[in-house]
Motif scaffolding. Structure first.
Motif: not given
Length: 459
Positions: A1-3, A18-24
């Motif tokens: 997911m893009a943050l 930029g940052m992203m988050k692993i949702t699984d």
């Protein structure tokens, strides 16, 4: 997911973050974050990257140093070379901590720019919001002091961190070869090999890059031009072997009965030697792998009708080898070098067996009857891109793929300086620089392949 993302359009030269988050859910491997504020100039750094041009499942490894802790735009500058496909990849300090993310390059191979990891520490809270920032956020987090800061300052002054490796010199291991290709003078390097034959005789050979050696071949030995005699070629590995008219002191002792070949381990420190004795340091950057024939595919300039049987030509490109041979749209292909081509699906695989410059004989029919012509296939040439990664000094080798059982290292070997030997720091012979693949990568044909070629030749 893009943050969150920081992108200042008014100053595009400033690092974008930029940052992203692993949702699984799951247990994922991760790398520890370091501190870019505690970096020291000339401190060693390590890069792993997935350049799309090599199309490998494992990253390549590169070794360098911090050239600038922080340049005028806020980037770290390192000597770990980058190319397209690397962006977003990690730059590590010598403790294995992430100190920056690959961002951009300039033409010089020393110009590699990294986003400092401290920007992520400073704006961690802000970046956890799904928001686009057009300037650095007002909300800042405290960036703590690196617990290793004092140690890094101390170690940076120690010689152990900047070892002056004593190269195990092998006298006269590399020479320059001169020849003529398509009317143009050409230079390339060659390894001098000392071989003990199965009969016990001692022989001496020069090993070089086949596609960079033409006619009227001569070797420059200590300022004297010496003619050489062609012994054998290995098109698959782009190798060529010559015999010298006289014995030369020195050279690389190659035991063709040696089954205990060197191990291809990433991270091994290597060096190459040029004819002047200059040492070029590098790090072994990959495991052993195969590199398919893509850029090195031969050019015929003809296409055939899909699924046709008999095989009919559907397209002939202007000024191509096919057009020059007299082949026309609608003509029926019979054979290539005597091999019958009965259906369209057999056409491309047969052409791919050959290399640029190979002579082929086509047999076909048209309204005038049966035709037969022998001609040479062309090369596809270099694609031209206006990107800094394509403008490095010396450029890419024309023949740079279609190899089996090769490995890479990060030495900046120029395309016209291939053919030189590669050693580890103990002086063990690892192979021959066969091609400059890209800004970051030089390809080596390893010792085992060379032994197989030499053994086949002298037997």
């Amino acid at each position: 997911m893009a943050l969150g993302k920081i992108e200042n359009k008014g100053t595009p030269g400033i690092p974008d973050v930029g940052m992203m988050k692993i949702t699984d859910k799951g247990a994922y491997p991760f790398a520890e974050m370091g501190y870019s504020s505690s970096l020291v100039k000339n401190e060693p750094c390590i890069s792993i990257s997935y350049p799309e041009s090599l199309n490998q499942t494992l990253p390549t490894l590169r070794l360098g140093s911090i050239a600038e802790v922080k340049n005028e735009y806020g980037f770290i500058r390192s000597t770990c070379k980058m190319e397209p496909g690397d962006s977003g990849g990690p730059l590590f300090d010598y403790y294995g901590r992430v100190i920056g993310l690959h961002s951009a390059i300039d033409v010089s191979e020393e110009m590699n720019f990294e986003i400092p990891v401290d920007l992520y520490r400073r704006y961690w809270t802000a970046l956890n919001s799904e928001r686009l920032y057009t300037a650095f956020p007002e909300k800042k987090d405290s960036v703590k002091t690196d617990p290793l800061s004092l140690l890094l300052q101390k170690e940076s002054k120690q010689k152990a961190l900047h070892p002056d490796f004593v190269v195990t010199g092998i006298k006269n291991s590399c020479f320059a070869i001169k020849s003529v290709i398509k009317g143009q003078n050409q230079k390339i390097n060659a390894c001098l090999l000392n071989i003990k034959t199965p009969s016990g005789a001692q022989k001496q050979f020069l090993l070089s890059k086949n596609t960079m050696v033409g006619e009227e071949v001569q070797c420059d030995i200590n300022g004297t031009t010496v003619p050489v005699k062609l012994i054998a070629k290995d098109e698959e590995n782009d190798l060529v072997l010559f015999a010298l008219e006289r014995q030369i002191n020195g050279g690389i002792d190659l035991n063709i009965a040696d089954t205990d070949t060197v191990k291809i381990n990433m991270g091994k420190l290597l060096y190459s030697v040029d004819p002047a004795g200059k040492v070029i340091r590098s790090v072994l950057g990959s495991t052993q792998f195969n590199l398919p024939k893509i850029n090195s595919q031969p050019y015929l300039g003809a296409m055939v009708v899909y699924n046709s049987s008999p095989v009919l030509f559907s397209l002939i490109k202007a000024d191509s080898p096919a057009e020059k041979a007299g082949i026309k749209v609608g003509d029926e292909l019979i054979s290539i070098n005597g091999k019958l081509i009965k259906k369209a699906s057999e056409f491309a695989p047969e052409i791919l067996k050959y290399w640029a410059g190979d002579e082929v004989t086509f047999e076909w029919t048209n309204a005038s009857g049966k035709m037969n012509k022998t001609f040479k296939l062309d090369g596809r040439g270099q694609s031209v891109f206006n990107h800094p990664a394509e403008k490095f000094e010396g450029g890419k080798s024309e023949r740079r793929d279609g190899f089996n059982a090769i490995f890479t290292h990060d030495a900046a070997i120029k395309a016209n300086a291939c053919g030189s030997p590669v050693f580890d720091w103990e002086g063990s012979f690892y192979g021959i620089n066969i091609a400059r693949f890209s800004r970051t990568t030089t390809i080596v044909v390893q010792k085992k392949t060379i032994i197989e070629f030499v053994l086949k030749t002298i037997q």
